[in-house]
Design an enzyme around this catalytic site. Structure first.
Site, PDB file in Angstrom:
ATOM      1  N   ARG A  40       0.924  -1.425  -0.012  1.00  0.00           N
ATOM      2  CA  ARG A  40      -0.100  -0.039  -0.117  1.00  0.00           C
ATOM      3  C   ARG A  40       0.937   1.148  -0.205  1.00  0.00           C
ATOM      4  O   ARG A  40       2.112   1.117   0.223  1.00  0.00           O
ATOM      5  CB  ARG A  40      -0.831   0.139   1.237  1.00  0.00           C
ATOM      6  CG  ARG A  40      -1.888  -1.145   1.382  1.00  0.00           C
ATOM      7  CD  ARG A  40      -2.694  -1.119   2.853  1.00  0.00           C
ATOM      8  NE  ARG A  40      -3.554  -2.078   2.782  1.00  0.00           N
ATOM      9  CZ  ARG A  40      -3.090  -3.307   3.442  1.00  0.00           C
ATOM     10  NH1 ARG A  40      -2.366  -3.608   3.962  1.00  0.00           N
ATOM     11  NH2 ARG A  40      -4.313  -4.302   3.635  1.00  0.00           N
TER      12      ARG A  40
ATOM     13  N   ARG B  82      -0.193  -2.226  -6.704  1.00  0.00           N
ATOM     14  CA  ARG B  82      -0.370  -3.407  -5.786  1.00  0.00           C
ATOM     15  C   ARG B  82      -1.430  -4.396  -6.577  1.00  0.00           C
ATOM     16  O   ARG B  82      -1.172  -5.559  -6.256  1.00  0.00           O
ATOM     17  CB  ARG B  82      -1.005  -2.720  -4.604  1.00  0.00           C
ATOM     18  CG  ARG B  82      -1.695  -3.631  -3.457  1.00  0.00           C
ATOM     19  CD  ARG B  82      -2.134  -2.859  -2.407  1.00  0.00           C
ATOM     20  NE  ARG B  82      -2.894  -3.426  -1.416  1.00  0.00           N
ATOM     21  CZ  ARG B  82      -2.604  -4.213  -0.400  1.00  0.00           C
ATOM     22  NH1 ARG B  82      -1.121  -4.662  -0.282  1.00  0.00           N
ATOM     23  NH2 ARG B  82      -3.380  -4.906   0.232  1.00  0.00           N
TER      24      ARG B  82
ATOM     25  N   HIS C  43      -4.506  -8.973   3.413  1.00  0.00           N
ATOM     26  CA  HIS C  43      -5.933  -8.849   3.511  1.00  0.00           C
ATOM     27  C   HIS C  43      -6.261  -9.827   4.919  1.00  0.00           C
ATOM     28  O   HIS C  43      -5.607 -10.858   5.065  1.00  0.00           O
ATOM     29  CB  HIS C  43      -6.476  -9.658   2.425  1.00  0.00           C
ATOM     30  CG  HIS C  43      -6.405  -8.543   1.046  1.00  0.00           C
ATOM     31  ND1 HIS C  43      -6.426  -9.158  -0.231  1.00  0.00           N
ATOM     32  CD2 HIS C  43      -6.150  -7.368   0.994  1.00  0.00           C
ATOM     33  CE1 HIS C  43      -6.523  -7.967  -0.978  1.00  0.00           C
ATOM     34  NE2 HIS C  43      -6.213  -7.004  -0.132  1.00  0.00           N
TER      35      HIS C  43
ATOM     36  N   TYR D 166      -8.987 -11.106  -7.565  1.00  0.00           N
ATOM     37  CA  TYR D 166      -7.818 -11.057  -8.421  1.00  0.00           C
ATOM     38  C   TYR D 166      -7.860 -12.357  -9.392  1.00  0.00           C
ATOM     39  O   TYR D 166      -7.333 -12.252 -10.367  1.00  0.00           O
ATOM     40  CB  TYR D 166      -6.529 -10.948  -7.777  1.00  0.00           C
ATOM     41  CG  TYR D 166      -6.367  -9.792  -7.079  1.00  0.00           C
ATOM     42  CD1 TYR D 166      -6.139  -8.464  -7.884  1.00  0.00           C
ATOM     43  CD2 TYR D 166      -6.436  -9.324  -5.772  1.00  0.00           C
ATOM     44  CE1 TYR D 166      -6.022  -7.467  -7.054  1.00  0.00           C
ATOM     45  CE2 TYR D 166      -6.224  -8.389  -4.978  1.00  0.00           C
ATOM     46  CZ  TYR D 166      -6.069  -7.378  -5.870  1.00  0.00           C
ATOM     47  OH  TYR D 166      -5.814  -5.967  -5.240  1.00  0.00           O
TER      48      TYR D 166
END
Length: 298
Positions: A148, A247, A270, A279
């Site tokens: 991040r 990311r 996560h 994804y």
């Protein structure tokens, strides 16, 4: 009879210390519970008296303010947690929010970059000035580790374990995780640290920060956005990108390459696997090519 103020204070401590939520998340939860308090006080309801119908009427009342489906979902989640807490700490007999259904959220599939686009972006960085090498190392780490932007600017030298090809990240809610770092990112990170950063005058309090601005202080999130925007304009990239695009690309390329989803979840930090599962739906062209190549009816 339970008192709202006391119970909310105890719930706050529970969220902070037992659930280990960030201060921002705790604030959002408490804001929602305070709305419930206002509703119940207006309808002269004690905490122990709240039932399923009361919760439903409360949600109808809140929805009258035109809140989004995401806010509704968070609100219901917060109320369920609140009553679970009351059951645990105050032996409340039932959870009146237990059977309330959370609205289905349609996850927006994020934009990702192709590998050649990432190569073009990083290759376009001007290395004729010191900031260029910093920017190159920064983008290599951003894409190579899936960080991040907040994690990137907070990255510490003491958390770099390049000899064993790992870095330690302090993510959301002060949760730490170890992330592998590849040869390309290590190469340019070492060059930046040894040839650029080592020659800078570092501002007090920023001695352990990896990426510094010209004044020797920690880079801001906004500065990272501007650096990426400038490089994207330089190569004429039409996609609208941000640090988070790197990311998303990191995760997407790993999943496309066959990486285990749980491993990707750990690397991204996560809490839920469902966040990572997005994804698996990104590269429609790739999936279509698999069907065309292998399905007997294609």
């Amino acid at each position: 009879m339970l008192q709202w103020q006391k119970v909310i204070q105890e719930f706050r401590k529970f969220l902070l210390f037992e659930r280990n939520l960030s201060k921002k998340s705790v604030s959002a939860y408490l804001n929602d519970i305070q709305k419930l308090q206002i509703f119940c006080e207006d309808h002269q309801l004690n905490i122990e008296e709240i039932n399923v119908k009361n919760v439903q009427h409360f949600l109808e009342w809140v929805n009258g303010f035109g809140i989004s489906v995401y806010t509704q979902a968070r609100l219901i989640s917060g109320i369920k947690s609140f009553f679970n807490f009351l059951q645990l700490e105050y032996e409340l007999s039932t959870n009146p929010a237990e059977l309330i259904e959370t609205p289905r959220l349609t996850r927006k599939i994020p934009d990702v970059l192709e590998v050649h686009e990432i190569d073009e972006l990083i290759s376009a960085i001007d290395l004729s000035h010191p900031e260029g090498m910093r920017n190159k190392a920064m983008l290599e780490v951003l894409y190579g580790c899936g960080l991040r932007v907040s994690e990137l600017v907070e990255l510490k030298i003491s958390n770099l374990h390049l000899e064993v090809e790992f870095i330690k990240i302090e993510g959301k809610g002060n949760k730490e995780r170890l992330i592998p770092i590849g040869a390309q990112a290590i190469k340019y990170l070492k060059i930046y640290l040894q040839e650029v950063r080592a020659k800078q005058q570092v501002k007090a309090g920023h001695e352990d920060v990896v990426f510094l601005n010209r004044r020797g202080a920690k880079l801001t999130r906004v500065m990272v956005f501007l650096i990426i925007k400038e490089v994207a304009q330089k190569i004429g990239l039409k996609k609208k990108i941000s640090p988070h695009t790197f990311r998303h690309s990191f995760a997407s390329h790993l999943v496309e390459g066959g990486a285990d989803l749980r491993a990707v979840q750990d690397m991204l930090g996560h809490e839920s696997i469902t966040t990572t599962e997005i994804y698996t739906h990104i590269d429609k062209d790739y999936l279509q090519s698999i069907i065309t190549q292998y399905h007997p009816r294609s």
